[in-house]
Enzyme design. Structure first.
Site, PDB file in Angstrom:
ATOM      1  N   GLY A  44      25.392  29.049  25.056  1.00 53.57           N
ATOM      2  CA  GLY A  44      24.661  29.729  23.975  1.00 53.57           C
ATOM      3  C   GLY A  44      23.148  29.697  24.061  1.00 53.57           C
ATOM      4  O   GLY A  44      22.490  30.724  23.906  1.00 53.57           O
ATOM      5  N   CYS A  74      34.596  34.330  26.651  1.00 51.37           N
ATOM      6  CA  CYS A  74      33.375  33.748  26.098  1.00 51.37           C
ATOM      7  C   CYS A  74      32.485  34.914  25.701  1.00 51.37           C
ATOM      8  O   CYS A  74      32.190  35.784  26.535  1.00 51.37           O
ATOM      9  CB  CYS A  74      32.701  32.893  27.158  1.00 51.37           C
ATOM     10  SG  CYS A  74      31.035  32.369  26.719  1.00 51.37           S
ATOM     11  N   ASN A  75      32.073  34.928  24.438  1.00 44.54           N
ATOM     12  CA  ASN A  75      31.231  36.039  23.970  1.00 44.54           C
ATOM     13  C   ASN A  75      29.867  36.029  24.639  1.00 44.54           C
ATOM     14  O   ASN A  75      29.325  37.068  25.000  1.00 44.54           O
ATOM     15  CB  ASN A  75      31.055  35.941  22.460  1.00 44.54           C
ATOM     16  CG  ASN A  75      32.347  36.212  21.715  1.00 44.54           C
ATOM     17  OD1 ASN A  75      32.599  37.325  21.294  1.00 44.54           O
ATOM     18  ND2 ASN A  75      33.180  35.197  21.569  1.00 44.54           N
ATOM     19  N   CYS A 185      32.438  33.875  18.719  1.00 46.48           N
ATOM     20  CA  CYS A 185      32.404  32.831  19.733  1.00 46.48           C
ATOM     21  C   CYS A 185      33.826  32.316  19.817  1.00 46.48           C
ATOM     22  O   CYS A 185      34.454  32.052  18.780  1.00 46.48           O
ATOM     23  CB  CYS A 185      31.441  31.716  19.319  1.00 46.48           C
ATOM     24  SG  CYS A 185      31.551  30.266  20.408  1.00 46.48           S
ATOM     25  N   THR A 186      34.339  32.179  21.032  1.00 45.66           N
ATOM     26  CA  THR A 186      35.755  31.815  21.153  1.00 45.66           C
ATOM     27  C   THR A 186      36.033  30.362  20.753  1.00 45.66           C
ATOM     28  O   THR A 186      37.187  29.977  20.613  1.00 45.66           O
ATOM     29  CB  THR A 186      36.261  32.084  22.582  1.00 45.66           C
ATOM     30  OG1 THR A 186      35.388  31.428  23.526  1.00 45.66           O
ATOM     31  CG2 THR A 186      36.303  33.576  22.878  1.00 45.66           C
TER      32      THR A 186
HETATM   33  N1  DGL Z   1      32.851  30.040  23.701  1.00 42.75           N
HETATM   34  C1  DGL Z   1      31.603  30.598  23.931  1.00 42.75           C
HETATM   35  C2  DGL Z   1      31.350  31.931  23.311  1.00 42.75           C
HETATM   36  O1  DGL Z   1      32.312  32.602  22.981  1.00 42.75           O
HETATM   37  C3  DGL Z   1      30.450  29.826  24.359  1.00 42.75           C
HETATM   38  C4  DGL Z   1      29.898  28.750  23.612  1.00 42.75           C
HETATM   39  C5  DGL Z   1      28.755  28.071  24.344  1.00 42.75           C
HETATM   40  O2  DGL Z   1      28.996  27.592  25.459  1.00 42.75           O
HETATM   41  O3  DGL Z   1      27.655  28.048  23.806  1.00 42.75           O
HETATM   42  O4  DGL Z   1      30.247  32.346  23.143  1.00 42.75           O
END
Ligand code: DGL
Length: 285
Positions: A44, A74-75, A185-186
Site C-alpha cells: 500500500g 491485490c487491489n 483491499c483483499t
Molecule cells: N491485499 C492488498 C490489496 O488488495 C494489499 C495490501 C498491502 O500490501 O498493502 O491492496
C-alpha cells in the site's frame, strides 16, 4: 479436452486468500498456486512503479511455472500493474478492481459508494474510473485507513484494535451518506466481524471483489476452453486440496495466521525468491 495447468494467484500477504477461497469454491477442479510476497509487505505505501516491478516479477515466475491464468488478488498491485501485465504476458491476467467496482455499482441504491483501500490504490484513481465506467451517475468517496492491512497480517482482524481503526473511517463514510462500501483491499473481507460490530444497526451494504473476481475467472476459463475438466464433489473445497502455497518470507507466520483466519489448515508454504528484474528496472539501474 481438459487443461490441468494450475491457476496462479498472488497478493502481498494473506488477503488474496479471500479470492483464492472463492475460486476454489466456484472452480473446485482447478489446481491453484498461491504466492504471498511477504518480503515486500505492505504494498500500500509503496510507489506505483515499485509495486508494478514486484508484481511483474511474480507474474513472470508464475508464468514460468506453467500457469494457464494469473489472478492479481491485490487491489494495489492491480492498480499498478494490470495494464502492463496484459501487454507483457500471453496468458490471461485478471485483476480485482473492475469486479469490485461492478459489485458496488450493482449494490448501491442511492448512488453514493465509498471505497476503502490502501493509499496506493486510492492514488491510482482506478476505483473511481471503474465505478463511473459502470455507472457515471454514482458519486464515489475514496477512504484510506492506514493500519488495516497490518492489523489483519498481525492476526488482529477480530479484535478491539480493528474496531478502533475502523470507527473513524466508518463515521466519515456514514457522514457522507454512502449506502454501499466496497472493500477495495483483499485483506479487508477478513475484517467483516469487526465491520459488523462498528456498523451496528446502521445500514450499509458491504461488498468485496472475491466472488465477482472468481466468476470472471470462471468465464475466462470457459471461453478459452482451458478448464481442468474433472468435476469433484460440489461445495466448498479445503485449501489443502490441489493448492500449492509459496511465500517470499516468513512461512511459519503465514501458515499460522492463515489457518487462524480461515479456520482450516493450509499446505506448508514453500519459500521462493522470484527473479527481481522489475525492481532493477523500477530503480532505474
Ligand atoms: N491485499 C492488498 C490489496 O488488495 C494489499 C495490501 C498491502 O500490501 O498493502 O491492496
Amino acid at each position: 479436452m481438459s487443461d490441468s495447468r494450475p491457476i496462479g494467484v498472488f497478493d502481498s500477504g494473506v488477503g488474496g486468500l479471500t479470492v483464492l477461497r472463492e475460486i476454489r469454491h466456484q472452480m473446485p477442479a482447478e489446481a491453484l498456486i498461491y504466492l504471498a510476497d511477504l518480503e515486500h509487505f505492505p504494498y500500500g505505501p509503496r510507489s506505483q512503479e515499485q509495486v508494478r516491478g514486484l508484481a511483474l516479477d511474480i507474474i513472470d515466475m508464475l508464468a514460468g511455472m506453467d500457469t494457464k491464468l494469473v489472478v492479481i488478488a491485490c487491489n494495489t498491485a492491480t492498480a499498478a500493474a494490470l495494464h502492463v501485465a496484459r501487454e507483457r504476458f500471453d496468458i490471461p491476467v485478471v485483476g480485482v478492481i473492475a469486479p469490485g467496482a461492478q459489485a458496488a455499482a450493482a449494490a448501491t441504491r442511492n448512488s453514493r459508494v465509498a471505497v476503502l483501500s490502501t493509499e496506493g490504490t486510492r492514488a491510482s484513481g482506478e476505483y473511481v474510473h471503474a465505478i463511473r465506467e459502470a455507472n457515471p451517475g454514482i458519486a464515489v468517496l475514496s477512504e484510506v485507513a492506514a493500519d488495516l492491512v497490518e492489523i489483519v497480517e498481525d492476526g488482529d482482524a477480530d479484535t478491539p484494535r480493528a474496531d478502533a481503526a475502523l470507527r473513524p473511517v466508518l463515521d466519515r463514510i456514514f457522514g457522507w451518506g454512502a449506502d454501499t462500501l466496497v472493500l477495495g483491499c483483499t485483506h479487508y473481507p477478513l475484517l467483516r466481524p469487526a465491520l459488523q460490530r462498528v456498523i451496528g444497526s446502521r445500514r450499509l451494504r458491504v461488498v468485496d471483489s472475491a466472488d465477482t473476481t472468481a466468476a470472471r475467472v470462471r468465464r475466462i476459463v470457459a471461453v478459452n476452453r482451458i478448464g481442468a475438466g474433472e468435476v469433484p464433489k460440489p461445495g466448498p473445497q479445503p485449501f489443502a486440496e490441489r493448492t500449492e502455497i509459496l511465500v517470499t518470507a516468513a512461512p511459519s507466520r503465514f501458515r499460522e495466521n492463515a489457518a487462524r483466519l480461515f479456520g482450516e489448515p493450509l499446505p506448508d508454504p514453500r519459500l521462493v525468491r522470484p527473479v527481481r528484474q522489475g525492481i532493477r528496472v523500477a530503480a532505474g539501474s
